[in-house]
Scaffold this active site. Sequence first.
Site, PDB file in Angstrom:
ATOM      1  N   ARG A 113       0.842  -1.194   0.000  1.00  0.00           N
ATOM      2  CA  ARG A 113       0.000   0.000   0.000  1.00  0.00           C
ATOM      3  C   ARG A 113       0.873   1.238   0.000  1.00  0.00           C
ATOM      4  O   ARG A 113       0.903   1.995   0.958  1.00  0.00           O
ATOM      5  CB  ARG A 113      -0.909  -0.060   1.195  1.00  0.00           C
ATOM      6  CG  ARG A 113      -1.926  -1.116   0.916  1.00  0.00           C
ATOM      7  CD  ARG A 113      -2.787  -1.404   2.029  1.00  0.00           C
ATOM      8  NE  ARG A 113      -4.045  -1.875   1.497  1.00  0.00           N
ATOM      9  CZ  ARG A 113      -5.116  -2.020   2.210  1.00  0.00           C
ATOM     10  NH1 ARG A 113      -5.107  -1.721   3.476  1.00  0.00           N
ATOM     11  NH2 ARG A 113      -6.200  -2.474   1.665  1.00  0.00           N
TER      12      ARG A 113
ATOM     13  N   GLN B 114      -0.357   2.311  -5.897  1.00  0.00           N
ATOM     14  CA  GLN B 114      -1.799   2.571  -5.801  1.00  0.00           C
ATOM     15  C   GLN B 114      -2.561   2.149  -7.064  1.00  0.00           C
ATOM     16  O   GLN B 114      -3.645   1.585  -6.981  1.00  0.00           O
ATOM     17  CB  GLN B 114      -2.039   4.054  -5.558  1.00  0.00           C
ATOM     18  CG  GLN B 114      -2.781   4.278  -4.269  1.00  0.00           C
ATOM     19  CD  GLN B 114      -2.796   5.727  -3.838  1.00  0.00           C
ATOM     20  OE1 GLN B 114      -2.161   6.576  -4.441  1.00  0.00           O
ATOM     21  NE2 GLN B 114      -3.547   5.997  -2.793  1.00  0.00           N
TER      22      GLN B 114
ATOM     23  N   ASP C 138      -3.462  -1.579  -7.095  1.00  0.00           N
ATOM     24  CA  ASP C 138      -4.104  -2.118  -5.902  1.00  0.00           C
ATOM     25  C   ASP C 138      -5.480  -2.706  -6.227  1.00  0.00           C
ATOM     26  O   ASP C 138      -6.512  -2.043  -6.115  1.00  0.00           O
ATOM     27  CB  ASP C 138      -4.203  -1.000  -4.856  1.00  0.00           C
ATOM     28  CG  ASP C 138      -4.699  -1.502  -3.518  1.00  0.00           C
ATOM     29  OD1 ASP C 138      -5.173  -2.653  -3.456  1.00  0.00           O
ATOM     30  OD2 ASP C 138      -4.635  -0.743  -2.544  1.00  0.00           O
TER      31      ASP C 138
ATOM     32  N   SER D 291      -8.231  -2.903  -3.447  1.00  0.00           N
ATOM     33  CA  SER D 291      -8.989  -1.665  -3.246  1.00  0.00           C
ATOM     34  C   SER D 291      -9.988  -1.443  -4.369  1.00  0.00           C
ATOM     35  O   SER D 291     -11.135  -1.057  -4.116  1.00  0.00           O
ATOM     36  CB  SER D 291      -8.044  -0.457  -3.172  1.00  0.00           C
ATOM     37  OG  SER D 291      -7.341  -0.485  -1.966  1.00  0.00           O
TER      38      SER D 291
ATOM     39  N   TYR E  32      -3.585  -1.490   7.167  1.00  0.00           N
ATOM     40  CA  TYR E  32      -4.313  -2.689   7.593  1.00  0.00           C
ATOM     41  C   TYR E  32      -4.490  -2.690   9.102  1.00  0.00           C
ATOM     42  O   TYR E  32      -3.639  -2.199   9.843  1.00  0.00           O
ATOM     43  CB  TYR E  32      -3.532  -3.949   7.211  1.00  0.00           C
ATOM     44  CG  TYR E  32      -3.669  -4.322   5.758  1.00  0.00           C
ATOM     45  CD1 TYR E  32      -4.897  -4.672   5.233  1.00  0.00           C
ATOM     46  CD2 TYR E  32      -2.565  -4.314   4.921  1.00  0.00           C
ATOM     47  CE1 TYR E  32      -5.027  -5.017   3.907  1.00  0.00           C
ATOM     48  CE2 TYR E  32      -2.681  -4.659   3.579  1.00  0.00           C
ATOM     49  CZ  TYR E  32      -3.927  -5.015   3.092  1.00  0.00           C
ATOM     50  OH  TYR E  32      -4.060  -5.346   1.771  1.00  0.00           O
TER      51      TYR E  32
HETATM   52  P1  NAD Z   1      -9.497  -4.299   5.095  1.00  0.00           P
HETATM   53  O1  NAD Z   1     -10.358  -4.773   3.973  1.00  0.00           O
HETATM   54  O2  NAD Z   1      -8.331  -5.099   5.500  1.00  0.00           O
HETATM   55  O3  NAD Z   1     -10.431  -4.103   6.384  1.00  0.00           O
HETATM   56  C1  NAD Z   1     -11.604  -3.332   6.326  1.00  0.00           C
HETATM   57  C2  NAD Z   1     -11.695  -2.464   7.558  1.00  0.00           C
HETATM   58  O4  NAD Z   1     -11.965  -3.271   8.706  1.00  0.00           O
HETATM   59  C3  NAD Z   1     -10.436  -1.675   7.883  1.00  0.00           C
HETATM   60  O5  NAD Z   1     -10.694  -0.285   7.834  1.00  0.00           O
HETATM   61  C4  NAD Z   1     -10.068  -2.154   9.284  1.00  0.00           C
HETATM   62  O6  NAD Z   1      -9.516  -1.117  10.093  1.00  0.00           O
HETATM   63  C5  NAD Z   1     -11.400  -2.608   9.816  1.00  0.00           C
HETATM   64  N1  NAD Z   1     -11.307  -3.494  10.990  1.00  0.00           N
HETATM   65  C6  NAD Z   1     -10.460  -4.526  11.207  1.00  0.00           C
HETATM   66  N2  NAD Z   1     -10.682  -5.073  12.430  1.00  0.00           N
HETATM   67  C7  NAD Z   1     -11.715  -4.386  12.970  1.00  0.00           C
HETATM   68  C8  NAD Z   1     -12.396  -4.478  14.206  1.00  0.00           C
HETATM   69  N3  NAD Z   1     -12.074  -5.389  15.127  1.00  0.00           N
HETATM   70  N4  NAD Z   1     -13.383  -3.607  14.434  1.00  0.00           N
HETATM   71  C9  NAD Z   1     -13.729  -2.667  13.513  1.00  0.00           C
HETATM   72  N5  NAD Z   1     -13.107  -2.519  12.337  1.00  0.00           N
HETATM   73  C10 NAD Z   1     -12.112  -3.361  12.073  1.00  0.00           C
HETATM   74  O7  NAD Z   1      -8.967  -2.834   4.835  1.00  0.00           O
HETATM   75  P2  NAD Z   1      -9.022  -1.910   3.560  1.00  0.00           P
HETATM   76  O8  NAD Z   1     -10.409  -1.483   3.333  1.00  0.00           O
HETATM   77  O9  NAD Z   1      -8.375  -2.591   2.417  1.00  0.00           O
HETATM   78  O10 NAD Z   1      -8.113  -0.651   3.968  1.00  0.00           O
HETATM   79  C11 NAD Z   1      -7.816  -0.272   5.280  1.00  0.00           C
HETATM   80  C12 NAD Z   1      -7.042   1.056   5.271  1.00  0.00           C
HETATM   81  O11 NAD Z   1      -5.938   1.053   4.365  1.00  0.00           O
HETATM   82  C13 NAD Z   1      -7.886   2.234   4.852  1.00  0.00           C
HETATM   83  O12 NAD Z   1      -7.563   3.304   5.689  1.00  0.00           O
HETATM   84  C14 NAD Z   1      -7.448   2.541   3.472  1.00  0.00           C
HETATM   85  O13 NAD Z   1      -7.638   3.905   3.125  1.00  0.00           O
HETATM   86  C15 NAD Z   1      -5.978   2.200   3.549  1.00  0.00           C
HETATM   87  N6  NAD Z   1      -5.457   1.908   2.206  1.00  0.00           N
HETATM   88  C16 NAD Z   1      -4.328   2.546   1.794  1.00  0.00           C
HETATM   89  C17 NAD Z   1      -3.832   2.299   0.513  1.00  0.00           C
HETATM   90  C18 NAD Z   1      -2.597   3.003   0.003  1.00  0.00           C
HETATM   91  O14 NAD Z   1      -2.013   3.739   0.754  1.00  0.00           O
HETATM   92  N7  NAD Z   1      -2.182   2.773  -1.218  1.00  0.00           N
HETATM   93  C19 NAD Z   1      -4.474   1.383  -0.317  1.00  0.00           C
HETATM   94  C20 NAD Z   1      -5.616   0.731   0.155  1.00  0.00           C
HETATM   95  C21 NAD Z   1      -6.095   0.997   1.424  1.00  0.00           C
END
Ligand code: NAD
Length: 371
Positions: free
Chosen positions: A115, A120, A123, A126, A221
């Site tokens: 990430r 990006q 990804d 995403s 994550y």
């Molecule tokens: P994911 O699919 O792994 O998880 C979904 C969500 O579940 C996450 O936001 C996580 O914090 C939440 N979660 C996990 N355990 C939990 C719990 N016990 N209670 C409540 N919530 C819980 O995650 P995702 O959607 O792929 O992305 C997570 C983060 O990463 C986001 O902030 C996203 O913006 C960031 N991200 C960054 C990049 C990048 O920088 N290139 C790319 C993709 C995502």
Amino acid sequence: MLIRVVREPRPGERRVALVPRGAAALVTSGHRVVVPPGVGMDAGMTDEAYIAAGAEISDGAPAADVVVGVGPLTLDDVGPTKAVIGFLDPLGAPAEIARFAEAGITALALELIPRSTLAQSMDALSSQATSAGYEAVLLGAFALPRFLPMMMTAAGTVRPARVLVLGAGVAGLQAIATARRLGAIVSGYDIRPAAREQVESLGAKFVGGPVVAAAEQAGGYAAEVDEETRRQQQDALAAAVAESDLIITTAQVQGRRAPLLITAAMVSSMKPASVIIDLAAPTGGNCELTSPGEVVAHFGVAIHGPEDLARNTAGDASEMYSRNVLSLITHLTHDGSLVIGPDDEIATSTCVARGGKVTDERVLAALEGRV
Ligand code: NAD
């Protein structure tokens, strides 16, 4: 290189890994692209469009330099090739990665794209989560015997539905935005402190519950929470769950079982005909009653455990996935072949098998039963 698109092996899969626009870009860069006949039809991509893009249509499986697919792909799906790119479920099905290694195939798992800003555009988790979050709201809206928006009609005023989104990552934030556009009253919750601002910026209310700074790991994550935090979460969410008409759950922890946020008792507290769409179903579910691929009824509440909603928006999901694949191939191609450079973070993170060996430490740990 000869780049071949696979016919997706999973029943019901409507996406295609490379759309005509992506094929055209690869052909322009000097590659050959081979696709099976009709491979993109369910996503709205005709054979004529692939031919116009310079791709070849073939039902055979010519020996390829790279095979691309959505997947999850196994060795049996790919045919003769030097490399494979797709969702390979490396942590869920590590034995399949070992089979790629034994066959001498370089395996690149899109689940493991880092990430970083540079990665990006590659990804795929995403891009597909965006589709899934959007689709989850539509599925919920259809299943719910209510309108989502407030309506003021001659037959009376209808109150807006209450939608709760648990897990505010990519899918969750898209679900919040979609439910807001449809006029629902939306709240959201996530364990990561940074999520509050993102939830509120979409016009939703952040539900008070434990937020744990340490839960945020590199790349955004979340980490697994302990038993005590899990109990506090369930207590804090109980009231919001009880008053919701539609709940979309998306909480995931990479490589682990999804966190249990909604117990059976909490479901019993919901109004009859309420709906839960549990996007975490494939990794165990955020609701105790979720059964992957099924709809479970509990005291009149319907709990849906869809296995892959992104495929429902197959056209746009394929366009985005194809851009991810194209971007990765372009990044890794040097002098006309795929190079896994030791200093290339994108290549080393994504590559799970190479030179006859499993190369990823987490996959090795899973294979040896260390996790
Ligand atoms: P994911 O699919 O792994 O998880 C979904 C969500 O579940 C996450 O936001 C996580 O914090 C939440 N979660 C996990 N355990 C939990 C719990 N016990 N209670 C409540 N919530 C819980 O995650 P995702 O959607 O792929 O992305 C997570 C983060 O990463 C986001 O902030 C996203 O913006 C960031 N991200 C960054 C990049 C990048 O920088 N290139 C790319 C993709 C995502």
